[in-house]
Design a protein around this motif. Structure first.
Motif, PDB file in Angstrom:
ATOM      1  N   SER A  80     -11.940   3.552 -37.198  1.00  0.00           N
ATOM      2  CA  SER A  80     -11.075   4.744 -37.270  1.00  0.00           C
ATOM      3  C   SER A  80     -11.401   5.736 -36.157  1.00  0.00           C
ATOM      4  N   PHE A  81     -12.695   5.883 -35.856  1.00  0.00           N
ATOM      5  CA  PHE A  81     -13.075   6.863 -34.842  1.00  0.00           C
ATOM      6  C   PHE A  81     -12.579   6.451 -33.460  1.00  0.00           C
ATOM      7  N   LYS A  82     -12.841   5.205 -33.111  1.00  0.00           N
ATOM      8  CA  LYS A  82     -12.432   4.738 -31.779  1.00  0.00           C
ATOM      9  C   LYS A  82     -10.902   4.803 -31.633  1.00  0.00           C
ATOM     10  N   LEU A  83     -10.190   4.458 -32.684  1.00  0.00           N
ATOM     11  CA  LEU A  83      -8.727   4.472 -32.594  1.00  0.00           C
ATOM     12  C   LEU A  83      -8.193   5.897 -32.470  1.00  0.00           C
ATOM     13  N   ALA A  84      -8.854   6.860 -33.114  1.00  0.00           N
ATOM     14  CA  ALA A  84      -8.432   8.258 -32.961  1.00  0.00           C
ATOM     15  C   ALA A  84      -8.644   8.696 -31.509  1.00  0.00           C
ATOM     16  N   GLN A  85      -9.799   8.319 -30.954  1.00  0.00           N
ATOM     17  CA  GLN A  85     -10.069   8.649 -29.546  1.00  0.00           C
ATOM     18  C   GLN A  85      -9.026   8.001 -28.634  1.00  0.00           C
ATOM     19  N   VAL A 176     -14.587  20.189 -41.113  1.00  0.00           N
ATOM     20  CA  VAL A 176     -14.548  19.162 -40.068  1.00  0.00           C
ATOM     21  C   VAL A 176     -14.142  17.815 -40.694  1.00  0.00           C
ATOM     22  N   VAL A 177     -13.540  16.965 -39.878  1.00  0.00           N
ATOM     23  CA  VAL A 177     -13.260  15.582 -40.284  1.00  0.00           C
ATOM     24  C   VAL A 177     -14.464  14.742 -39.873  1.00  0.00           C
ATOM     25  N   CYS A 178     -14.712  13.652 -40.597  1.00  0.00           N
ATOM     26  CA  CYS A 178     -15.722  12.700 -40.128  1.00  0.00           C
ATOM     27  C   CYS A 178     -15.204  11.290 -40.318  1.00  0.00           C
ATOM     28  N   LYS A 184     -23.123  11.528 -40.496  1.00  0.00           N
ATOM     29  CA  LYS A 184     -24.362  12.324 -40.487  1.00  0.00           C
ATOM     30  C   LYS A 184     -24.221  13.525 -39.542  1.00  0.00           C
ATOM     31  N   ARG A 185     -23.662  13.271 -38.372  1.00  0.00           N
ATOM     32  CA  ARG A 185     -23.504  14.383 -37.417  1.00  0.00           C
ATOM     33  C   ARG A 185     -22.554  15.445 -37.975  1.00  0.00           C
ATOM     34  N   ALA A 186     -21.527  15.004 -38.698  1.00  0.00           N
ATOM     35  CA  ALA A 186     -20.593  15.972 -39.294  1.00  0.00           C
ATOM     36  C   ALA A 186     -21.298  16.792 -40.380  1.00  0.00           C
ATOM     37  N   ASP A 382     -10.473  18.000 -33.869  1.00  0.00           N
ATOM     38  CA  ASP A 382     -11.116  18.354 -32.597  1.00  0.00           C
ATOM     39  C   ASP A 382     -12.603  18.658 -32.810  1.00  0.00           C
ATOM     40  N   ARG A 383     -12.895  19.306 -33.947  1.00  0.00           N
ATOM     41  CA  ARG A 383     -14.321  19.580 -34.235  1.00  0.00           C
ATOM     42  C   ARG A 383     -15.076  18.262 -34.356  1.00  0.00           C
ATOM     43  N   MET A 384     -14.449  17.285 -34.959  1.00  0.00           N
ATOM     44  CA  MET A 384     -15.107  15.966 -35.067  1.00  0.00           C
ATOM     45  C   MET A 384     -15.291  15.351 -33.675  1.00  0.00           C
ATOM     46  N   LEU A 385     -14.215  15.377 -32.877  1.00  0.00           N
ATOM     47  CA  LEU A 385     -14.297  14.728 -31.565  1.00  0.00           C
ATOM     48  C   LEU A 385     -15.329  15.410 -30.665  1.00  0.00           C
ATOM     49  N   ALA A 386     -15.626  16.688 -30.961  1.00  0.00           N
ATOM     50  CA  ALA A 386     -16.612  17.425 -30.140  1.00  0.00           C
ATOM     51  C   ALA A 386     -18.029  17.349 -30.707  1.00  0.00           C
ATOM     52  N   LEU A 387     -18.219  16.630 -31.823  1.00  0.00           N
ATOM     53  CA  LEU A 387     -19.575  16.546 -32.390  1.00  0.00           C
ATOM     54  C   LEU A 387     -20.548  15.977 -31.361  1.00  0.00           C
ATOM     55  N   PRO A 388     -21.783  16.516 -31.299  1.00  0.00           N
ATOM     56  CA  PRO A 388     -22.708  15.993 -30.288  1.00  0.00           C
ATOM     57  C   PRO A 388     -23.091  14.534 -30.548  1.00  0.00           C
TER      58      PRO A 388
END
Ligand code: 13P
Ligand code: SF4
Length: 388
Positions: A80-85, A176-178, A184-186, A382-388
């Motif tokens: 899901s993360f890679k596809l959102a990116q 935030v979305v995760c 964990k980062r979220a 966007d907050r998720m995509l900017a997570l360190p």
């Protein structure tokens, strides 16, 4: 606080072969024109021809749980993360054909430009977990936290597997979305901003991340049941909790049991048990490795030839991994678990139909999120995509 009411049942009827429609839940679709027969021997050729005719105008995304016949036509596959990116990375593509489920296509619509159109080949491809959190229920829960004076110190975090409405709610309320690859980062992000987290809608991902990765205890977590007044919890329980877990789960991953892990270990003492974090806590605890679908794929790529793996995730992916690694023993953690029925709604006939409609100048099954929801959901994404 609004008066608590018995929640209305959500309509999730599966409509045969994606025909007929249920506008209330957006499940099902009338295909104008003929949906090709699954037995049509020309389907592969038709998909190739339609894709070639569209060229760079179309970008096909495929989640790892999709059928092989569909994955073959994906320009990019991912979790899901890679596809959102990836959805956000191709602003030049006029059409994004999302071979996945409804919440993923909604997120793609939110993350793409207004000129781009997102297509879900079968609108019956929903997600039972996402359906377990309805906006009205989440607002009632938040009202309960406001009433107790704890909303101000609570940060809402929603798993990607939730509707755009829920992501909008989370964005509006400082959350935030995760996904399963950055939970964990979220949570780190959330606990830097508040004392407690309302985690939606997957109790298992929330609990597994909090207890196994963040050092919280099971006693720090409470389970909020949206079908009960105040979630079935006392004021004291809600006030003392660090993690308020929504009572939602994945109907596929929720079926793996501790007994499955024990049984496979009995049969193959050298087995590596690798599971997705949507599995129950006791299953994840008993496993050797846990991670998102991308993580699972990478783990198999890096595994020693001859090693043995029992995998607790959706069957399409496990079968593809077994075929891709004939030098390793790859087995399904549980014998009777089935495919994700909604992911499987996207089949080759629906993909061919969608692509041919686009070639003909019609946009079928377009997924659009209204501007206000989209704006707030985008904040949370966007907050998720900017997570360190
Ligand atoms: P990931 O794609 O984050 O691994 O999640 C799996 C899933 O259940 C998607 O619906
Ligand atoms: Fe939803 Fe589970 Fe299917 Fe993923 S695997 S789409 S979480 S029901």
């Amino acid at each position: 606080m609004t008066q608590w009411q018995e929640p209305s049942s959500t309509a999730t009827a599966l409509l045969l072969l994606g025909r007929g429609s249920d506008p209330g839940s957006e499940r099902g679709v009338d295909c104008p024109g003929e949906l090709p027969a699954a037995s049509d021997p020309g389907l592969v050729e038709r998909a190739r021809a339609a894709k070639a005719a569209l060229g760079d105008r179309v970008f096909v995304l495929g989640h790892h749980y999709q059928r092989d016949e569909v994955i073959e036509f994906a320009d990019v596959t991912g979790d899901s993360f890679k596809l959102a990116q990836q959805a956000a990375a191709r602003p030049d593509a006029e059409f994004i054909v999302f071979c996945g489920v409804h919440f993923m296509a909604e997120s793609a619509d939110i993350l793409t430009t207004p000129d781009q159109q997102v297509v879900l080949p079968d609108l019956a491809a929903g997600c039972s977990m996402a359906d377990m959190a309805v906006l009205g229920q989440v607002e009632d829960c938040w009202d309960a936290l406001v009433e107790l004076g704890i909303a101000g110190t609570t940060v809402p975090v929603t798993y990607m597997n939730s509707s755009a409405d829920i992501k909008g709610f989370v964005g509006r309320n400082g959350g935030v979305v995760c996904t399963s690859s950055n939970a964990k980062r979220a949570l780190d992000w959330a606990f830097e901003r508040g004392e407690k987290v309302l985690f939606l809608p997957d109790q298992h991902l929330g609990r597994n991340t909090a207890v196994l990765e963040m050092g919280l205890t099971l006693d720090d977590c409470v389970l909020y049941d949206p079908h009960k007044k105040n979630g079935g919890l006392t004021a004291e329980q809600l006030t003392n909790a660090k993690m308020i877990l929504w009572r939602g789960h994945c109907s596929v991953h929720g079926r793996f049991t501790l007994e499955n892990v024990q049984e496979v270990r009995r049969q193959r003492p050298d087995v590596n048990v690798l599971v997705h974090p949507e599995c129950r806590h006791e299953v994840v605890q008993a496993a050797d490795y846990v991670g998102s679908t991308e993580y699972i794929i990478r783990a198999l790529d890096a595994a020693e030839p001859g090693s043995s793996w029992a995998i607790g995730t959706e069957l399409n992916l496990v079968r593809r991994l077994a075929n891709a690694h004939p030098d390793k023993e790859v087995m399904f953690l549980e014998k009777t678990v089935c495919y994700c029925s909604t992911m499987n709604r996207i089949d080759l006939p629906h993909l061919v139909w969608s692509l041919e409609e686009l070639v003909a100048g019609r946009v079928p099954n377009q997924i659009t999120v209204d501007a206000d929801t989209s704006r707030h959901a985008r904040t949370a994404l966007d907050r998720m995509l900017a997570l360190p």
